[in-house]
Structures are given as C-alpha cells and as structure tokens.
Write a protein that holds these residues in place. Sequence first.
Motif, PDB file in Angstrom:
ATOM      1  N   GLY A 142       0.738  -1.246  -0.105  1.00 37.69           N
ATOM      2  CA  GLY A 142       0.100   0.105  -0.124  1.00 37.69           C
ATOM      3  C   GLY A 142       1.049   1.287   0.019  1.00 37.69           C
ATOM      4  N   THR A 143       1.958   1.176  -0.328  1.00 35.15           N
ATOM      5  CA  THR A 143       3.110   2.388  -0.274  1.00 35.15           C
ATOM      6  C   THR A 143       2.581   3.567  -1.063  1.00 35.15           C
ATOM      7  N   ASP A 144       2.074   3.010  -2.425  1.00 28.37           N
ATOM      8  CA  ASP A 144       1.680   4.358  -3.342  1.00 28.37           C
ATOM      9  C   ASP A 144       0.575   5.071  -2.882  1.00 28.37           C
ATOM     10  N   ASP A 145      -0.400   4.329  -2.308  1.00 28.32           N
ATOM     11  CA  ASP A 145      -1.638   5.117  -1.720  1.00 28.32           C
ATOM     12  C   ASP A 145      -1.028   5.972  -0.513  1.00 28.32           C
ATOM     13  N   ALA A 146      -0.164   5.174   0.357  1.00 26.25           N
ATOM     14  CA  ALA A 146       0.322   6.253   1.330  1.00 26.25           C
ATOM     15  C   ALA A 146       1.037   7.356   0.964  1.00 26.25           C
ATOM     16  N   LEU A 147       1.762   7.335  -0.010  1.00 21.14           N
ATOM     17  CA  LEU A 147       2.439   8.524  -0.596  1.00 21.14           C
ATOM     18  C   LEU A 147       1.371   9.616  -0.990  1.00 21.14           C
ATOM     19  N   LYS A 148       0.615   9.022  -1.708  1.00 20.67           N
ATOM     20  CA  LYS A 148      -0.585  10.241  -2.055  1.00 20.67           C
ATOM     21  C   LYS A 148      -1.168  10.943  -0.916  1.00 20.67           C
ATOM     22  N   SER A 149      -1.291  10.078   0.095  1.00 21.31           N
ATOM     23  CA  SER A 149      -1.979  10.763   1.310  1.00 21.31           C
ATOM     24  C   SER A 149      -1.065  11.860   1.866  1.00 21.31           C
ATOM     25  N   LEU A 150       0.348  11.529   1.548  1.00 20.09           N
ATOM     26  CA  LEU A 150       1.257  12.541   1.986  1.00 20.09           C
ATOM     27  C   LEU A 150       1.438  13.833   1.021  1.00 20.09           C
ATOM     28  N   GLY A 151       0.604  13.754   0.119  1.00 26.95           N
ATOM     29  CA  GLY A 151       0.842  14.886  -0.897  1.00 26.95           C
ATOM     30  C   GLY A 151       1.791  14.602  -2.078  1.00 26.95           C
ATOM     31  N   VAL A 152       2.153  13.178  -2.267  1.00 30.69           N
ATOM     32  CA  VAL A 152       3.236  12.910  -3.144  1.00 30.69           C
ATOM     33  C   VAL A 152       2.269  12.484  -4.417  1.00 30.69           C
ATOM     34  N   ASP A 153       1.959  13.360  -5.368  1.00 32.28           N
ATOM     35  CA  ASP A 153       1.036  12.786  -6.469  1.00 32.28           C
ATOM     36  C   ASP A 153       1.694  12.152  -7.700  1.00 32.28           C
ATOM     37  N   ASP A 210      11.709   5.170   1.467  1.00 33.77           N
ATOM     38  CA  ASP A 210      12.148   5.746   2.495  1.00 33.77           C
ATOM     39  C   ASP A 210      11.857   7.325   2.272  1.00 33.77           C
ATOM     40  N   LEU A 211      11.528   8.080   3.597  1.00 31.45           N
ATOM     41  CA  LEU A 211      11.474   9.553   3.492  1.00 31.45           C
ATOM     42  C   LEU A 211      12.548  10.261   4.245  1.00 31.45           C
ATOM     43  N   LEU A 212      12.690  11.200   3.910  1.00 33.60           N
ATOM     44  CA  LEU A 212      13.861  12.141   4.541  1.00 33.60           C
ATOM     45  C   LEU A 212      13.004  13.332   5.108  1.00 33.60           C
ATOM     46  N   VAL A 213      12.638  13.428   6.545  1.00 28.61           N
ATOM     47  CA  VAL A 213      11.768  14.667   6.661  1.00 28.61           C
ATOM     48  C   VAL A 213      12.688  15.448   8.157  1.00 28.61           C
ATOM     49  N   PRO A 214      12.133  16.638   8.251  1.00 26.75           N
ATOM     50  CA  PRO A 214      12.704  17.349   9.424  1.00 26.75           C
ATOM     51  C   PRO A 214      12.482  16.485  10.813  1.00 26.75           C
ATOM     52  N   ARG A 215      13.487  16.186  11.483  1.00 27.59           N
ATOM     53  CA  ARG A 215      13.269  15.495  12.805  1.00 27.59           C
ATOM     54  C   ARG A 215      12.108  15.996  13.516  1.00 27.59           C
ATOM     55  N   ALA A 216      11.902  17.442  13.774  1.00 28.80           N
ATOM     56  CA  ALA A 216      10.906  17.770  14.500  1.00 28.80           C
ATOM     57  C   ALA A 216       9.493  17.355  14.064  1.00 28.80           C
ATOM     58  N   GLU A 217       9.450  17.059  12.694  1.00 28.93           N
ATOM     59  CA  GLU A 217       8.078  16.807  12.218  1.00 28.93           C
ATOM     60  C   GLU A 217       7.833  15.202  12.232  1.00 28.93           C
ATOM     61  N   LYS A 218       8.816  14.455  12.353  1.00 29.82           N
ATOM     62  CA  LYS A 218       8.764  13.048  12.125  1.00 29.82           C
ATOM     63  C   LYS A 218       7.490  12.183  12.844  1.00 29.82           C
ATOM     64  N   ASP A 219       7.142  12.685  13.969  1.00 30.42           N
ATOM     65  CA  ASP A 219       5.926  12.225  14.754  1.00 30.42           C
ATOM     66  C   ASP A 219       4.460  12.695  14.075  1.00 30.42           C
ATOM     67  N   ARG A 220       4.530  13.291  13.191  1.00 28.82           N
ATOM     68  CA  ARG A 220       3.388  14.058  12.889  1.00 28.82           C
ATOM     69  C   ARG A 220       2.670  13.243  11.685  1.00 28.82           C
ATOM     70  N   ILE A 221       3.428  12.066  11.205  1.00 24.12           N
ATOM     71  CA  ILE A 221       2.754  11.481   9.822  1.00 24.12           C
ATOM     72  C   ILE A 221       1.771  10.479  10.383  1.00 24.12           C
ATOM     73  N   ASP A 222       0.588  10.725   9.958  1.00 22.83           N
ATOM     74  CA  ASP A 222      -0.730   9.902  10.509  1.00 22.83           C
ATOM     75  C   ASP A 222      -0.810   8.440   9.551  1.00 22.83           C
ATOM     76  N   ILE A 223       0.177   7.746   9.629  1.00 20.32           N
ATOM     77  CA  ILE A 223       0.097   6.200   9.013  1.00 20.32           C
ATOM     78  C   ILE A 223       0.389   5.375   9.946  1.00 20.32           C
ATOM     79  N   PRO A 224      -0.141   4.176  10.083  1.00 24.33           N
ATOM     80  CA  PRO A 224      -0.145   3.239  11.050  1.00 24.33           C
ATOM     81  C   PRO A 224       1.516   2.769  11.291  1.00 24.33           C
ATOM     82  N   ARG A 225       2.024   2.531  12.504  1.00 24.84           N
ATOM     83  CA  ARG A 225       3.334   2.382  12.694  1.00 24.84           C
ATOM     84  C   ARG A 225       3.645   0.846  12.919  1.00 24.84           C
ATOM     85  N   ALA A 226       4.738   0.615  12.719  1.00 27.45           N
ATOM     86  CA  ALA A 226       5.374  -0.696  12.928  1.00 27.45           C
ATOM     87  C   ALA A 226       6.819  -0.614  13.522  1.00 27.45           C
ATOM     88  N   GLY A 227       7.223  -1.447  14.267  1.00 29.89           N
ATOM     89  CA  GLY A 227       8.522  -1.346  15.047  1.00 29.89           C
ATOM     90  C   GLY A 227       9.712  -1.932  14.040  1.00 29.89           C
TER      91      GLY A 227
END
Length: 357
Positions: A142-153, A210-227
């Motif tokens: 489901g990666t491609d759908d998740a990317l679209k939810s992040l604004g990656v068209d 793989d995503l590279l995001v500002p460290r201060a923003e890394k916990d704001r992504i609303d996608i189910p987490r896995a360890g």
Amino acid sequence: MSTAIDIAALDPASRDAGAVAHYGDPVREQRLLEEGVGLVDRSHRTVIAVPGDDRLSWLHSLTTQHLEKLRPGQGTELLVLSPHGHVEHHAMVTDDGTTTWLDTEPGNGDLLVYLERMRFMMRVEPVDVTADWAVLSLVGPGTDDALKSLGVDEELDEPDTLDVPGAKFAQGTQPPRPSTIYRVASLGDKSATVAKFGAGWVRRVGNGADLLVPRAEKDRIDIPRAGLWAYEAVRVAARRPRYGFETDHRTLPAEAGFTAPAVHLEKGCYRGQETVARVHHLGRPPRKLVLLHLDGIATDELPAPGTPITLNERAVGFVGTAVRHHELGQVALALVKNNVKDDAQLRIGESTAQIDS
C-alpha cells in the motif's frame, strides 16, 4: 497508538538502540508490512549531507557506484571498500540537484571522517545532519496510496536495476549509469506537504519508500506504525543484506549480495576495484549469503550477530540477523563458505540450522 517499546530497554547493547522494537504486537506489525502499509521510524540512522559542485564526481571516484550521471530526483546505493576490496561502509544515496544525501548505519561517524579526509581541493562540504533530519520507511504493497496521502502525486516507478553480467563479460555490457536507480520526489513541492513537513524527499525502493523529513516533524505522519523488529523480519525474509550484520571485516561485496544494487562493474578505478573485478570474473566468491531455518534452536534466545556456524565441528560462517518471522518461524541471514551444501547439517552452538534452498 500502542506503547512504543524501545530496543534499548530490551537490549541496551544493540546497534539499533534508540529505535522502537515494536508497538505491542510484532506479529501484527509484520502482517501490516506484508499485506498493507506501515511506517517504520528509522531515525536512528546517520544522515550525511554532501553539497557542492563536485559532489557526484568526487563520490564517484571514492565508491563502487557510477555516480557521475546521477540526476536530480534519483537515488541509488554505494559501498566504500578497503584497499583489499572488503566492505567498509554502505550508504543509500539521494541527489536533489544541489545536495547528495547519504543515509547509513546508526552511529556511523567513521564514514564522515573518511569523506572529510578525502576532500583535498574538491568543492564539497560533507556534514552530519542527523540531528536535524530523520529517515522513516514506508513498507508494504500500500506504499503508493500512502504516498498520495502525504501529497506525493507523482508516480514513482519501481527500482531500475541492471542485470549483473556473467563472469568474463564483454566490455560495454554495463551502461554508464548507476547499477540501481531509485526514483525520488520532493516532499516540499506541494503546499500542503510543505505545511505539514517543511521539506524533504521520498525515495521509492523495493516494496516501499524511504522518507527524509525534518526531525521535529517525524511524529506527525498519520500512517499506522510498525517497529524495527517487523521491518527486520521482512528484510530477512527478502534476503536483503545489512552492513554490520551480514558483513564482517573481510566481507567482499559479491559474498553478501551487494553487487546488483551497489556495485557498477565497469566504472573506472576506485579503492578495492581490482578485487571486485577478480572475484566477479572468477565467478565464485569465497562465501555466500543464505537464509537459515533455526527450528533447532534450543533456547528462547535468538543467536546474536556474529555467532559462529559450524559443520562437523569446523567453523564455516557466522549468523547475521536472526528474527522471528510470523510465517517462516525462527530464521536468520548468514554468511557461510561457498562450498557448504544446501542440505548440510549446520550447528549454532548446541542447536541445529538448515539452509533454505
């Protein structure tokens, strides 16, 4: 979200201390990564930024990868080798047109030390930016759908990897481009994304991104987490090597399965190139990467990375990453001598192991 269990609380000596082991249910998290999509926090990885006009030609001269024609919006992988061709560093690579980003194993400050030592008069400024930037990974179909939810068209193609030529291949077989190309899109080119993340990029890799995001923003992504336990279980099942786990001080790229993604077999001279060419043209590296079934493990403890593997009381290899996979059971990646047969009765301490052929 369930309570995050840090690897440091379970194994303080782990090289992955600082990452989340699981969120309460590692088996469910594995299924999420194999059947849907999950976000794995890999922000303990070291991130090195290399700006400068000479960055690609400079890295091209130092590493196993063909980087001179790496274009903005592309990524790949590279190795740094010893003079004798042994793997010293592995890094994932992304170029955004002004900066080449390297993300590598946690705490790998030695790579930056090496790069700084090799600068000479080149127009490059390598710097550790781990404190400001974090690597996260989407994994699953489901990666491609998740990317679209992040604004990656933008549609990001699957990785483009050259076929590894046979031994003693003819010159001109390999085109002058990276052996593997990953498509990259900016996370800062859509207004909604900028508002949410600030900046960064996404790199499409096999079975994920793989995503590279500002460290201060890394916990704001609303996608189910896995360890990381789930991430490593999926990686082991896919037989993808990891530097420092499926390698030791004398590992050659061809032994651990790094040739296809990280080594260009026709680029110019670089440190260790002679060994790479010789091993490839002989067609038989001394060791090989295998998947082991550990059903004979006699304790609840999985073998640690580096645990010796024996055959008839003689050492024939070592364990890399051992995991509990929700379908395969207890399995591990391992590096063993090339002449070890697939049906060999291997031992890890007092326990038995079998190669998955």
